[in-house]
Scaffold this motif. Structure first.
Motif, PDB file in Angstrom:
ATOM      1  N   ASP A  31      15.166   7.263 -44.179  1.00  0.00           N
ATOM      2  CA  ASP A  31      15.447   5.945 -44.762  1.00  0.00           C
ATOM      3  C   ASP A  31      14.689   4.899 -43.949  1.00  0.00           C
ATOM      4  O   ASP A  31      15.259   4.236 -43.080  1.00  0.00           O
ATOM      5  CB  ASP A  31      16.954   5.668 -44.744  1.00  0.00           C
ATOM      6  CG  ASP A  31      17.311   4.396 -45.485  1.00  0.00           C
ATOM      7  OD1 ASP A  31      16.478   3.917 -46.284  1.00  0.00           O
ATOM      8  OD2 ASP A  31      18.429   3.873 -45.260  1.00  0.00           O
ATOM      9  N   PRO A  32      13.374   4.726 -44.205  1.00  0.00           N
ATOM     10  CA  PRO A  32      12.570   3.834 -43.364  1.00  0.00           C
ATOM     11  C   PRO A  32      12.950   2.362 -43.534  1.00  0.00           C
ATOM     12  O   PRO A  32      13.385   1.928 -44.599  1.00  0.00           O
ATOM     13  CB  PRO A  32      11.142   4.093 -43.862  1.00  0.00           C
ATOM     14  CG  PRO A  32      11.314   4.566 -45.276  1.00  0.00           C
ATOM     15  CD  PRO A  32      12.598   5.342 -45.284  1.00  0.00           C
ATOM     16  N   VAL A  33      12.761   1.624 -42.449  1.00  0.00           N
ATOM     17  CA  VAL A  33      12.986   0.190 -42.461  1.00  0.00           C
ATOM     18  C   VAL A  33      11.767  -0.491 -43.088  1.00  0.00           C
ATOM     19  O   VAL A  33      10.620  -0.158 -42.758  1.00  0.00           O
ATOM     20  CB  VAL A  33      13.216  -0.338 -41.031  1.00  0.00           C
ATOM     21  CG1 VAL A  33      13.317  -1.868 -41.034  1.00  0.00           C
ATOM     22  CG2 VAL A  33      14.458   0.280 -40.431  1.00  0.00           C
ATOM     23  N   ALA A  34      12.008  -1.410 -43.988  1.00  0.00           N
ATOM     24  CA  ALA A  34      10.915  -2.143 -44.624  1.00  0.00           C
ATOM     25  C   ALA A  34      10.272  -3.082 -43.604  1.00  0.00           C
ATOM     26  O   ALA A  34      10.960  -3.866 -42.933  1.00  0.00           O
ATOM     27  CB  ALA A  34      11.426  -2.938 -45.815  1.00  0.00           C
ATOM     28  N   VAL A  35       8.958  -2.985 -43.447  1.00  0.00           N
ATOM     29  CA  VAL A  35       8.232  -3.796 -42.468  1.00  0.00           C
ATOM     30  C   VAL A  35       7.137  -4.579 -43.190  1.00  0.00           C
ATOM     31  O   VAL A  35       6.329  -3.991 -43.914  1.00  0.00           O
ATOM     32  CB  VAL A  35       7.606  -2.900 -41.368  1.00  0.00           C
ATOM     33  CG1 VAL A  35       6.768  -3.738 -40.414  1.00  0.00           C
ATOM     34  CG2 VAL A  35       8.682  -2.148 -40.615  1.00  0.00           C
ATOM     35  N   ASP A  36       7.125  -5.909 -42.966  1.00  0.00           N
ATOM     36  CA  ASP A  36       6.060  -6.736 -43.527  1.00  0.00           C
ATOM     37  C   ASP A  36       4.967  -6.842 -42.476  1.00  0.00           C
ATOM     38  O   ASP A  36       5.036  -7.650 -41.547  1.00  0.00           O
ATOM     39  CB  ASP A  36       6.604  -8.117 -43.873  1.00  0.00           C
ATOM     40  CG  ASP A  36       5.563  -8.970 -44.599  1.00  0.00           C
ATOM     41  OD1 ASP A  36       4.427  -8.484 -44.764  1.00  0.00           O
ATOM     42  OD2 ASP A  36       5.881 -10.113 -44.976  1.00  0.00           O
ATOM     43  N   VAL A  37       3.954  -5.982 -42.611  1.00  0.00           N
ATOM     44  CA  VAL A  37       2.897  -5.904 -41.604  1.00  0.00           C
ATOM     45  C   VAL A  37       2.158  -7.231 -41.491  1.00  0.00           C
ATOM     46  O   VAL A  37       1.789  -7.667 -40.388  1.00  0.00           O
ATOM     47  CB  VAL A  37       1.924  -4.766 -41.962  1.00  0.00           C
ATOM     48  CG1 VAL A  37       0.767  -4.714 -40.972  1.00  0.00           C
ATOM     49  CG2 VAL A  37       2.659  -3.431 -41.989  1.00  0.00           C
ATOM     50  N   ALA A  38       1.942  -7.908 -42.609  1.00  0.00           N
ATOM     51  CA  ALA A  38       1.153  -9.141 -42.605  1.00  0.00           C
ATOM     52  C   ALA A  38       1.800 -10.251 -41.789  1.00  0.00           C
ATOM     53  O   ALA A  38       1.105 -11.058 -41.160  1.00  0.00           O
ATOM     54  CB  ALA A  38       0.919  -9.610 -44.040  1.00  0.00           C
ATOM     55  N   SER A  39       3.132 -10.304 -41.788  1.00  0.00           N
ATOM     56  CA  SER A  39       3.829 -11.386 -41.087  1.00  0.00           C
ATOM     57  C   SER A  39       4.404 -10.965 -39.745  1.00  0.00           C
ATOM     58  O   SER A  39       5.144 -11.715 -39.114  1.00  0.00           O
ATOM     59  CB  SER A  39       4.966 -11.928 -41.974  1.00  0.00           C
ATOM     60  OG  SER A  39       5.929 -10.900 -42.214  1.00  0.00           O
ATOM     61  N   ALA A  40       4.094  -9.771 -39.272  1.00  0.00           N
ATOM     62  CA  ALA A  40       4.649  -9.283 -38.011  1.00  0.00           C
ATOM     63  C   ALA A  40       4.147 -10.116 -36.843  1.00  0.00           C
ATOM     64  O   ALA A  40       2.980 -10.505 -36.789  1.00  0.00           O
ATOM     65  CB  ALA A  40       4.296  -7.817 -37.808  1.00  0.00           C
ATOM     66  N   ALA A  41       5.045 -10.407 -35.874  1.00  0.00           N
ATOM     67  CA  ALA A  41       4.664 -11.158 -34.686  1.00  0.00           C
ATOM     68  C   ALA A  41       3.960 -10.261 -33.675  1.00  0.00           C
ATOM     69  O   ALA A  41       2.978 -10.650 -33.051  1.00  0.00           O
ATOM     70  CB  ALA A  41       5.896 -11.802 -34.060  1.00  0.00           C
ATOM     71  N   GLY A  42       4.494  -9.039 -33.494  1.00  0.00           N
ATOM     72  CA  GLY A  42       3.850  -8.094 -32.592  1.00  0.00           C
ATOM     73  C   GLY A  42       4.479  -7.976 -31.235  1.00  0.00           C
ATOM     74  O   GLY A  42       3.839  -7.475 -30.296  1.00  0.00           O
TER      75      GLY A  42
END
Length: 621
Positions: A360-371
């Motif tokens: 059950d993966p966590v949804a990640v918004d790669v474009a808005s990630a801070a890092g």
């Protein structure tokens, strides 16, 4: 393994007769180490059960139809020709032609179906194994030879084609033909059938003896052939040619190759001559069989009432009996060989996937990630190691900052970098990006968030453009150029005769180390990761090239969370944070200036590296 016996003259074994040797010890060992159930093998063919059923039916029908020819011949000789019955002769001859035509048509259909099934199974297995191996951890590839992987993906799976089109179909064909031929012979003359059964065992015995002898020779030949292929691969690769030219080993390599080739030639000659006297004896036996049958037909006790047509038909059946009988005797070895192939493939498919996508993966918004990268109480040990590589480590890499990891060899730097990019998972603790455990993310999201540039650059043997787009196939030309400019390699590329269409050569051999490193860096930039891991990215470069690559790295890392593992400490002076590792633990942390003022482990590393540099200058001077 099987070999093909040669035709030994008229009356000998049919051309193409395959004589079994015996069960190969390596096949038996493979099955003992990794047993395979017939249920699992049968499961591969379940989607094709209807096609396989049609194949078996076609084999049975073709074999039975072929048995009608001797009976037609008998009637033609006994009735049609002596009585000058034109109508009967035409019908019988037409029947023979019809049997041949129908058999060939059915054979074509059977070959098409069995080949199609075999290729479908091979395709599914090949893609499953390739996909499964892609999910294996990095440690699997460091302990497994590349040639072994290639062999299982190509040779073993290709061998399964013969399982379907040869082994499986030959078993059905040989059993059906043997039983049908024996029954037809008994119907024609049970007395002559007994005579044939008495002569057949010594013929089979001699054939198998010859096959075993050839098997031993062929085993040595296969080893010699493998040695030859290894010599070709090692000597004629770019690295091998460079080595041989620089050390002057060309004549030595040629002599070694000549010896191997001569050995292979001798073995091939020996294989062809093996058992030639035995095969000659076998030819005499088979030539004598028709004569003995004719003798028996002429004796009152055995030939009473036998017609010429029956004799001719029986002789035709008897001469065709050898091949299927040998095939039936080979069934055991064929099954063992086939199961060993499946065992080798299933052995890879059964390897556990230790690093995989979560359920059950966590949804990640790669474009808005801070890092932001947070390492919480990380611990990791390599199998068999006497101490942990990483021990209860805590560290935070603030978003957009540059953090450098330094320490002696074996301190755990690369292990830590591997966990940040999820090349391996910690035994305890967690690696989090923006608060999300990497193990809760899809692997594709981790790869999109974290870019890696290592000391070992790998370029594909294709164009520069395709090498760059390997990281992002949908990248536009403008995006490719922008990444190359950021890595300070665009001017170099456009200065080449073919520009971005320049083929880099095997492993990028036509470029220098710094050029390859910047192309690899551009490939990583094209993915636009929020976190950048630089694992000894400049350690193998000379000082001038290092400065060029470092300038590119400084430009690229701006605004990204950057984890730098550096052997040359001069490259980490401007880092926002320097972390010193020893035995998998953090012993110091701070800026370059702070750590130099402390005068601890970091200062000692800087001093030692300075002494080494001065000593190198002194020696060169």
């Amino acid at each position: 393994m099987t070999v093909t016996t040669r035709p030994v003259g008229r009356g000998g074994p049919p051309p193409g007769t395959r004589a079994s040797l015996r069960k190969k010890p390596e096949d038996l060992d493979q099955l003992a180490e990794h047993p395979v159930s017939m249920r699992r093998v049968a499961g591969l063919f379940t989607p094709h059960r209807q096609s396989m059923g049609v194949v078996v039916a076609l084999i049975v029908v073709t074999s039975l139809i072929g048995l009608a020819n001797p009976f037609l011949i008998r009637r033609l000789i006994d009735e049609g020709i002596p009585q000058h019955n034109v109508r009967l002769v035409v019908l019988l001859v037409g029947g023979m032609l019809a049997i041949t035509i129908v058999s060939q048509i059915l054979g074509v259909i059977q070959t098409w179906l069995s080949t199609k099934v075999g290729q479908s199974v091979m395709h599914r297995l090949r893609t499953q194994v390739f996909g499964h191996l892609q999910r294996m951890p990095l440690g699997f590839f460091t302990r497994t030879r590349g040639g072994e992987l290639q062999s299982r993906l190509t040779n073993d799976i290709n061998g399964m084609q013969s399982v379907v089109t040869d082994s499986a179909t030959s078993i059905a064909t040989n059993v059906t033909t043997s039983v049908g031929t024996a029954a037809a012979m008994a119907l024609l003359s049970w007395r002559l059938s007994l005579l044939s059964l008495l002569i057949l065992p010594p013929a089979i015995y001699l054939t198998r003896r010859v096959a075993r002898l050839r098997r031993t020779i062929q085993t040595h030949a296969q080893r010699a052939l493998a040695d030859m292929q290894t010599q070709i691969e090692e000597s004629l690769s770019i690295s091998g040619v460079l080595l041989s030219k620089t050390v002057g080993s060309g004549p030595q390599l040629s002599e070694r190759f000549t010896q191997t080739s001569r050995e292979l030639t001798d073995l091939e000659v020996a294989s062809q001559m093996a058992g030639r006297w035995r095969m000659g004896t076998l030819a005499i036996v088979f030539a004598a069989i028709p004569a003995l049958i004719y003798l028996a037909a002429g004796l009152p006790a055995t030939g009473d009432g036998m017609t010429i047509g029956t004799l001719v038909a029986f002789t035709a059946l008897q001469s065709a009996l050898f091949r299927p009988v040998i095939g039936v005797l080979n069934v055991g070895a064929q099954i063992v060989t086939s199961m060993a192939l499946f065992s080798r493939i299933f052995e890879y498919l059964d390897l556990p996937v230790t690093i995989d996508n979560p359920t059950d993966p966590v949804a990640v918004d790669v474009a808005s990630a801070a890092g932001e990268v947070r390492l919480d109480k990380l611990s990791f040990s390599y199998p068999g190691a006497d101490r942990p590589a990483i021990a209860d480590l805590d560290l935070v890499l603030p978003a957009g900052q540059r953090v450098a990891l330094v320490g002696a060899t074996g301190s755990g730097k690369s292990t830590l970098a591997g966990m940040v990019s999820r090349l391996q998972d910690p035994d305890h603790g967690a690696v989090r990006i923006d608060g999300v455990d990497l193990r809760d993310m899809r692997l594709s999201d981790v790869a999109a968030l974290v870019g890696v540039v290592s000391q070992e650059t790998y370029l594909l043997h294709t164009t520069i453009l395709e090498n760059l787009r390997y990281a992002r196939p949908d990248a536009t030309d403008d995006q490719v150029v922008a990444a190359a400019r950021a890595a300070q390699v665009h001017d170099l590329i456009v200065g080449l005769p073919d520009g971005y269409e320049t083929v880099v050569g095997a492993r990028g051999y036509r470029f220098s180390g710094g050029e390859k490193q910047r192309i690899a860096l551009a490939r990583t930039i094209l993915r636009d990761p929020r976190v950048l891991v630089l694992d000894e990215a400049t350690s193998a470069l000379d000082n001038r090239t290092e400065r060029a690559v470092q300038a590119a790295l400084d430009e690229v890392s701006a605004g990204r969370t950057t984890l730098t593992i550096a052997h040359r400490l001069s490259t980490v002076r401007d880092a926002d944070l320097v972390v010193v590792l020893a035995d998998g633990k953090i012993v110091e942390r701070g800026t370059h200036e702070q750590l130099m003022q402390i005068g601890g482990a970091y200062a000692d590393l800087v001093a030692a590296q300075g002494q080494d540099a001065r000593a190198a200058v002194s020696v060169s001077g």
